[in-house]
Design a protein around this motif. Structure first.
Motif, PDB file in Angstrom:
ATOM      1  N   THR A   5      44.062  75.176  77.088  1.00  0.00           N
ATOM      2  CA  THR A   5      43.940  73.824  77.631  1.00  0.00           C
ATOM      3  C   THR A   5      43.810  73.889  79.144  1.00  0.00           C
ATOM      4  O   THR A   5      44.567  74.592  79.816  1.00  0.00           O
ATOM      5  N   GLU A   9      41.275  68.124  83.655  1.00  0.00           N
ATOM      6  CA  GLU A   9      39.922  68.061  83.116  1.00  0.00           C
ATOM      7  C   GLU A   9      39.354  66.657  83.281  1.00  0.00           C
ATOM      8  O   GLU A   9      40.043  65.658  83.051  1.00  0.00           O
ATOM      9  N   ARG A  33      36.434  71.289  84.525  1.00  0.00           N
ATOM     10  CA  ARG A  33      37.742  71.760  84.069  1.00  0.00           C
ATOM     11  C   ARG A  33      38.270  72.779  85.066  1.00  0.00           C
ATOM     12  O   ARG A  33      37.519  73.633  85.549  1.00  0.00           O
ATOM     13  N   GLN A  67      37.104  60.056  80.955  1.00  0.00           N
ATOM     14  CA  GLN A  67      38.551  60.133  81.118  1.00  0.00           C
ATOM     15  C   GLN A  67      38.968  61.398  81.848  1.00  0.00           C
ATOM     16  O   GLN A  67      38.205  62.369  81.946  1.00  0.00           O
ATOM     17  N   ARG A  69      42.233  64.162  82.002  1.00  0.00           N
ATOM     18  CA  ARG A  69      43.416  64.661  81.310  1.00  0.00           C
ATOM     19  C   ARG A  69      44.114  65.686  82.191  1.00  0.00           C
ATOM     20  O   ARG A  69      43.464  66.536  82.815  1.00  0.00           O
ATOM     21  N   ASP A  72      47.675  68.252  78.381  1.00  0.00           N
ATOM     22  CA  ASP A  72      47.333  67.574  77.122  1.00  0.00           C
ATOM     23  C   ASP A  72      47.599  66.071  77.182  1.00  0.00           C
ATOM     24  O   ASP A  72      47.662  65.402  76.155  1.00  0.00           O
ATOM     25  N   VAL A  73      47.750  65.536  78.397  1.00  0.00           N
ATOM     26  CA  VAL A  73      48.076  64.117  78.567  1.00  0.00           C
ATOM     27  C   VAL A  73      46.920  63.394  79.256  1.00  0.00           C
ATOM     28  O   VAL A  73      46.408  63.864  80.274  1.00  0.00           O
ATOM     29  N   ARG A  74      46.514  62.260  78.694  1.00  0.00           N
ATOM     30  CA  ARG A  74      45.483  61.449  79.330  1.00  0.00           C
ATOM     31  C   ARG A  74      46.070  60.711  80.528  1.00  0.00           C
ATOM     32  O   ARG A  74      47.067  60.023  80.415  1.00  0.00           O
ATOM     33  N   LEU A  75      45.388  60.857  81.686  1.00  0.00           N
ATOM     34  CA  LEU A  75      45.835  60.193  82.912  1.00  0.00           C
ATOM     35  C   LEU A  75      45.113  58.865  83.122  1.00  0.00           C
ATOM     36  O   LEU A  75      45.715  57.882  83.561  1.00  0.00           O
ATOM     37  N   SER A  76      43.834  58.828  82.834  1.00  0.00           N
ATOM     38  CA  SER A  76      43.041  57.635  83.112  1.00  0.00           C
ATOM     39  C   SER A  76      43.247  56.560  82.050  1.00  0.00           C
ATOM     40  O   SER A  76      43.743  56.826  80.953  1.00  0.00           O
ATOM     41  N   ARG A  78      45.291  54.035  81.986  1.00  0.00           N
ATOM     42  CA  ARG A  78      46.688  53.699  81.741  1.00  0.00           C
ATOM     43  C   ARG A  78      47.133  52.780  82.866  1.00  0.00           C
ATOM     44  O   ARG A  78      46.513  52.742  83.929  1.00  0.00           O
ATOM     45  N   ARG A  83      50.379  55.983  85.600  1.00  0.00           N
ATOM     46  CA  ARG A  83      49.592  56.986  86.314  1.00  0.00           C
ATOM     47  C   ARG A  83      50.379  57.535  87.497  1.00  0.00           C
ATOM     48  O   ARG A  83      50.371  58.743  87.762  1.00  0.00           O
TER      49      ARG A  83
END
Length: 224
Positions: A5, A9, A33, A67, A69, A72-76, A78, A83
């Protein structure tokens, strides 16, 4: 084979701005990435989308498409509060200036960032200041530092919460050659410990120390 991962990214980022009837496409499907232990330089002419990309990667701006990340967490996409909390815990920001509050001491600036991240770690703070040659300046107000000391103190602030990712925006733009090389050495050393470092810069010295160079032109990746 296990899939590694990325530390951070961007997936097909689009960002546009409107002013009246005019629309500017700042990012046009940018995907990048950066992995743990890498130092990556983002280069390109003025207006190519570098600062917009950095703001989206940090969660300071929201993409209109795609998006970001962090691990393994989505930042955008939210709420800003979420954030900001994620950024405080996982991302260190290093700017050309404005990393420090001038009325606080060097140690106080580091303490503030740790407090915002919910991680007060005095041994880490003291170790960072020793590594950056600032142990004897810990109690000095940021406004009284020299240019080289300010750059190193800014890096201490960026690393205060032991982030997985460091994002730097023209961090050596106002430094002399000697101080620039020292800051780049420190970023390289941090990458060698497993931190993912991404630097937006026009400086040839930055590109020279990076494993990879990502070129942006007109909001698109033209080379990696």
């Amino acid at each position: 084979m296990a899939v590694v991962t990325a530390a951070i990214e961007a997936v097909e980022l689009y960002r546009f701005y409107r002013a009246g009837d005019e629309e500017t496409l700042a990012l046009r499907g940018v995907s990048i990435r950066v992995f743990a232990g890498e130092l990556v330089a983002v280069v390109g002419p003025s207006g190519s989308g570098k600062s917009t990309l950095l703001a989206c990667l940090a969660g300071l701006d929201e993409p209109d498409g795609g998006q970001v990340r962090v691990g393994d967490v989505r930042l955008s996409h939210r709420p800003e509060r979420e954030r900001a909390a994620l950024r405080a815990r996982r991302i260190g920001m290093l700017f050309q200036s404005e990393n420090l509050l001038p009325h606080l001491t060097v140690a106080g600036n580091v303490d503030l960032v740790q407090h915002l991240a919910g991680r007060v770690d005095r041994p880490l703070r003291d170790r960072l200041l020793r590594e950056l040659g600032l142990a004897d300046r810990a109690g000095v107000a940021a406004s009284r530092l020299s240019g080289g000391e300010t750059a190193r103190a800014g890096l201490a602030v960026a690393l205060a919460a032991d982030p997985a990712v460091v994002l730097a925006d023209e961090p050596t733009g106002e430094l002399d050659d000697t101080t620039e090389l020292r800051v780049l050495e420190l970023l390289r050393e941090r990458a060698d410990t497993g931190v993912a470092v991404l630097v937006v810069s026009h400086s040839p010295a930055v590109a020279a120390v990076a494993e990879r160079r990502i070129e942006l032109v007109d909001g698109r990746v033209r080379g990696d």
